[in-house]
Enzyme design. Structure first.
Site, PDB file in Angstrom:
ATOM      1  N   HIS A   1       0.797  -1.221   0.135  1.00 20.97           N
ATOM      2  CA  HIS A   1      -0.112  -0.076   0.145  1.00 20.97           C
ATOM      3  C   HIS A   1       0.942   1.367  -0.196  1.00 20.97           C
ATOM      4  O   HIS A   1       0.522   2.313  -0.572  1.00 20.97           O
ATOM      5  CB  HIS A   1      -0.856  -0.161   1.079  1.00 20.97           C
ATOM      6  CG  HIS A   1      -1.932   0.917   1.329  1.00 20.97           C
ATOM      7  ND1 HIS A   1      -3.081   0.830   0.536  1.00 20.97           N
ATOM      8  CD2 HIS A   1      -2.227   2.144   1.788  1.00 20.97           C
ATOM      9  CE1 HIS A   1      -3.882   1.919   0.655  1.00 20.97           C
ATOM     10  NE2 HIS A   1      -3.192   2.683   1.394  1.00 20.97           N
TER      11      HIS A   1
ATOM     12  N   HIS B   1     -10.104   2.629  -0.989  1.00 20.72           N
ATOM     13  CA  HIS B   1     -10.143   2.107   0.416  1.00 20.72           C
ATOM     14  C   HIS B   1     -11.272   0.975   0.363  1.00 20.72           C
ATOM     15  O   HIS B   1     -12.052   0.945   0.889  1.00 20.72           O
ATOM     16  CB  HIS B   1     -11.068   3.228   1.106  1.00 20.72           C
ATOM     17  CG  HIS B   1     -10.304   3.679   2.269  1.00 20.72           C
ATOM     18  ND1 HIS B   1     -10.963   3.776   3.677  1.00 20.72           N
ATOM     19  CD2 HIS B   1      -8.865   4.018   2.650  1.00 20.72           C
ATOM     20  CE1 HIS B   1      -9.989   4.059   4.393  1.00 20.72           C
ATOM     21  NE2 HIS B   1      -8.795   4.182   4.024  1.00 20.72           N
TER      22      HIS B   1
ATOM     23  N   ARG C   1      -8.006  15.245   2.407  1.00 24.97           N
ATOM     24  CA  ARG C   1      -6.944  15.766   3.082  1.00 24.97           C
ATOM     25  C   ARG C   1      -5.445  15.926   2.229  1.00 24.97           C
ATOM     26  O   ARG C   1      -4.785  16.685   2.172  1.00 24.97           O
ATOM     27  CB  ARG C   1      -6.436  14.824   4.573  1.00 24.97           C
ATOM     28  CG  ARG C   1      -7.507  15.076   5.434  1.00 24.97           C
ATOM     29  CD  ARG C   1      -6.936  14.456   6.958  1.00 24.97           C
ATOM     30  NE  ARG C   1      -6.708  13.115   6.883  1.00 24.97           N
ATOM     31  CZ  ARG C   1      -7.727  12.322   6.768  1.00 24.97           C
ATOM     32  NH1 ARG C   1      -8.915  12.504   7.001  1.00 24.97           N
ATOM     33  NH2 ARG C   1      -7.021  10.921   6.753  1.00 24.97           N
ATOM     34  N   ASP C   2      -5.595  14.697   1.213  1.00 23.63           N
ATOM     35  CA  ASP C   2      -4.322  14.734   0.303  1.00 23.63           C
ATOM     36  C   ASP C   2      -4.541  16.243  -0.753  1.00 23.63           C
ATOM     37  O   ASP C   2      -3.576  16.638  -1.067  1.00 23.63           O
ATOM     38  CB  ASP C   2      -4.581  13.355  -0.827  1.00 23.63           C
ATOM     39  CG  ASP C   2      -3.948  12.206  -0.198  1.00 23.63           C
ATOM     40  OD1 ASP C   2      -3.053  12.366   0.897  1.00 23.63           O
ATOM     41  OD2 ASP C   2      -4.507  11.070  -0.548  1.00 23.63           O
TER      42      ASP C   2
END
Length: 742
Positions: free
Chosen positions: A50, A96, A117-118
């Protein structure tokens, strides 16, 4: 512990942390000693699939990433393109998948929160979200069908609950269903934000001695091991993994967003990074690595939500709504004051050093001392074995379409009522698509979604697309067609496609056939993006989407973003006015490989992919864009799943206008063909000659197929169906499926 000695139960610990003996040998060389448990956890997280892309990185190199309009390509929290007027569009898509299968509401909600948020760590205000969702067969009347209806409800609830609370419109996306997702659903979240080009921030810890500040929510034990969990397949034990799923709080994230945007207006910070997968570990290591620096941190200072938390938990927790900031020395109190004003935790937990090492302390003891670069950017890169899947040996063999002994009218009704075609208003009506009052085209309006940029007068068009059936029968061509499809949708709105972000969802990389699919997919994306001049500016890889050894179809979701210079000239995708002329553009052949017809009528995913021609695709885009610029068009609708018949049907159903269409084709059932690079254009009266001349100049064949009128009969060659009946099927079909009594 004596670090000349390995940890107790090392074999079991390595298995738990998904590390191999080969990995451990490399760890020993890097540290020149045995790691302690905290360090082992850090290696596990940073070297997880990941976070490290260790199986995929080999194939990601070589993606086209540059163009005059690209401000930031891959390697940061999100990519950025210049949209004119001193502004940039910041966007990215991420998966996700595993968390959403285990705990659908929170898994999907935290996926939305993470991708936002990214985007806002780059200095942007999020202004639009899309999603790309894949579920198993929800039509079944067994436990599988019941479970996937539950998953749909949970995932949609999570997306709407978080996005609506954040005040960011979810304006579109796609949802599809197939048995291959029965064991692994895919939840891919996309977000786009607006930033001033001279106010962009990056995730870098620069300036020796500058303070490192923790801001946002307190750290708890939720999400422990999330990145590692997402780097493995599923089995019966996976149902016990709820503790690895994070819990989101959109109201705290809203405060965090506003606090970050306020601090961005100052000159007090150097860099900022979201604490996403692997939490404090990935954010600190990546920020220091990008700047080529080291970092010291004191975990005793980290705000804790639970008593007795230990260094391992602080470093690997994936508690949500947290950021790491590198501030200018001397301004830390001012930064902290802003976050306290927004009722958020903010505390200095470390500083930037010149050592190139990560030194971490807890209660006065040094608990971590390790070099940053070998862990963050020089992680193991695997050259996995690849092998062309055996199922492809006879994949091109398909039955004769007429062997089904069904009339075109019967086929049409089967396709129109298919769960993949029917309107998904049950889903998109749960999303607030109009908040911020900039949405021009939203979910249900067909093809791309569009928002206006009030500051500059332009419109941004975006579309998320992938046909997994195409990718199953031909991973390379299918992936290229996903780029084409997303770009075609954007062009049909009158916008010029500019760049993509991708989310590459595949099965187990330890399976050589899966790695072959992945490699071929990346080649297809490179082919398409190079030829169509739509660079890749950000993305995500999600592997291990398998359960009990059964992998999902290759699913490289592509989100394309385009720019229309005039927000007042956004082209609709549904019919507009009676008496307008309807044209079919592009070449239709008897191409049914991977088609909905084969799936719906023969329960078969097979055949040869339709022909790909990038120059023809680009020319079709130009026809839509220039036709719109010259005010020749009233609407434009891409032709894809279900062919001409379904494209015309959707536009008629949505508008209440019909056309008595006559189209001469090689075979009567070619109205269901899924040949690429085609569209339906509605041309304003008196513009026929100009439109035909434009098409000729672009070498695009167009034929007039009829005139729009008001009426209740939908007619296409030998199909004659009640429009009211079609509307009932289209608008109510999905709700009946998803809300059926279990």
């Amino acid at each position: 512990m004596d670090q000349n000695q390995p940890l107790n139960n090392l074999e079991a610990l390595l298995k738990k942390h998904k590390l191999t003996d080969r990995d451990y040998e490399q760890i020993l060389k890097i540290l020149n000693r045995h790691p302690n448990l905290v360090e082992l956890g850090i290696f596990s997280a940073m070297w997880s699939e990941h976070c490290s892309y260790k199986s995929s990185k080999k194939y990601l190199s070589g993606f086209p990433t540059k163009a005059p309009w690209v401000i930031q390509g891959p390697g940061e929290n999100a990519g950025i393109i210049d949209i004119g007027g001193g502004y940039g569009a910041v966007f990215k898509m991420e998966s996700h998948n595993h968390p959403s299968y285990i705990e659908p509401y929170q898994g999907a909600a935290t996926g939305v929160g993470g991708i936002m948020r990214d985007v806002f760590t780059m200095g942007a205000r999020p202004i639009a979200s899309l999603n790309s969702l894949r579920f198993g067969d929800v039509t079944r009347n067994d436990e599988v069908g019941k479970h996937h209806r539950y998953l749909v409800k949970g995932v949609v609830g999570g997306i709407s609950g978080y996005g609506n609370s954040m005040g960011v419109p979810t304006i579109g996306g796609e949802t599809s269903f197939d048995d291959c997702y029965n064991g692994n659903i895919l939840v891919n979240a996309f977000n786009l934000g607006l930033v001033k080009n001279d106010e962009i921030f990056y995730g870098r810890a620069e300036g020796i001695g500058n303070p490192v500040i923790y801001v946002g929510s307190k750290t708890g034990r939720d999400g422990l091991g999330g990145a590692v969990m997402s780097s493995d397949g599923f089995n019966e034990e996976s149902k016990k993994l709820r503790p690895t799923v994070q819990v989101g709080d959109p109201f705290t994230e809203k405060l965090l967003l506003e606090a970050c945007l306020e601090v961005f207006k100052t000159d007090w910070i150097v860099g900022i990074q979201d604490m996403g997968a692997a939490g404090l570990t990935s954010s600190s290591f990546e920020m220091a690595d990008r700047a080529g620096n080291g970092m010291k941190m004191d975990l005793s200072s980290v705000p804790a939500r639970e008593d007795g938390m230990q260094p391992y938990e602080f470093m690997l927790s994936e508690s949500q709504e947290r950021m790491l900031i590198c501030a200018k020395k001397g301004f830390e109190d001012k930064v902290i004051e802003i976050f306290h004003k927004w009722e958020l935790d903010a505390v200095v937990i470390g500083e930037v050093t010149e050592t190139g090492r990560m030194e971490i302390y807890f209660n006065g003891d040094k608990v971590v001392d390790m070099p940053i670069k070998p862990i963050a950017s020089e992680c193991p890169i695997y050259d996995r074995p690849i092998s062309k899947p055996k199922y492809l040996e006879n994949i091109e063999e398909i039955p004769e379409i007429n062997s089904a002994n069904l009339s075109n009218g019967e086929i049409f009704n089967k396709l129109l009522s298919n769960v993949e075609v029917v309107d998904k208003s049950w889903i998109y009506e749960q999303y607030d698509s109009m908040v911020q009052t900039n949405t021009i085209k939203r979910g249900g309006d067909l093809d791309a979604s569009v928002v206006r940029i009030k500051e500059t007068g332009v419109a941004l068009s975006m579309s998320a697309d992938c046909n997994p059936r195409f990718c199953y029968i031909d991973p390379r061509g299918g992936s290229a067609s996903a780029v084409m499809e997303s770009g075609r949708n954007v062009a049909m709105s009158g916008a010029t496609p500019k760049a993509i972000t991708d989310c590459l969802n595949f099965g187990n990389p330890l399976n050589p056939e899966v790695m072959w699919q992945f490699a071929e997919s990346t080649y297809g994306i490179k082919d398409a993006c190079s030829n169509l001049v739509t660079p890749v500016i950000s993305g995500n890889v999600s592997l291990y989407n398998e359960t009990n050894g059964k992998s999902v179809f290759p699913t490289p979701s592509i989100a394309m973003v385009g720019v229309n210079p005039d927000q007042n000239k956004v082209l609709p995708s549904v019919f507009q006015n009676s008496e307008n002329i309807i044209y079919l553009a592009g070449e239709t052949k008897s191409e049914f490989g991977g088609s909905l017809l084969l799936k719906a009528i023969f329960n078969l995913v097979a055949g040869k992919l339709p022909e790909i021609n990038f120059s023809r695709e680009k020319a079709l885009w130009e026809l839509a864009i220039k036709g719109n610029e010259n005010n020749l068009l009233a609407s434009a609708k891409d032709i894809n799943v279900g062919g001409i018949a379904i494209a015309l049907a959707k536009s008629s159903i949505k508008s209440g206008l019909v056309v008595d269409a006559k189209i001469e084709l090689a075979n009567s059932f070619d109205i269901f063909s899924e040949s690429f690079s085609r569209a339906i254009f509605e041309v304003k009266k008196d513009n026929e000659t100009a439109f035909e001349n434009l098409a000729t100049s672009l070498n695009i064949p167009v034929i007039k197929i009829g005139v729009l009128s008001k009426g209740d009969r939908f007619k296409l060659n030998d199909i004659d169906e009640s429009l009211n009946k079609m509307r009932d099927i289209y608008f109510n079909g999905f709700k009946k499926i998803i809300e059926q009594e279990d």
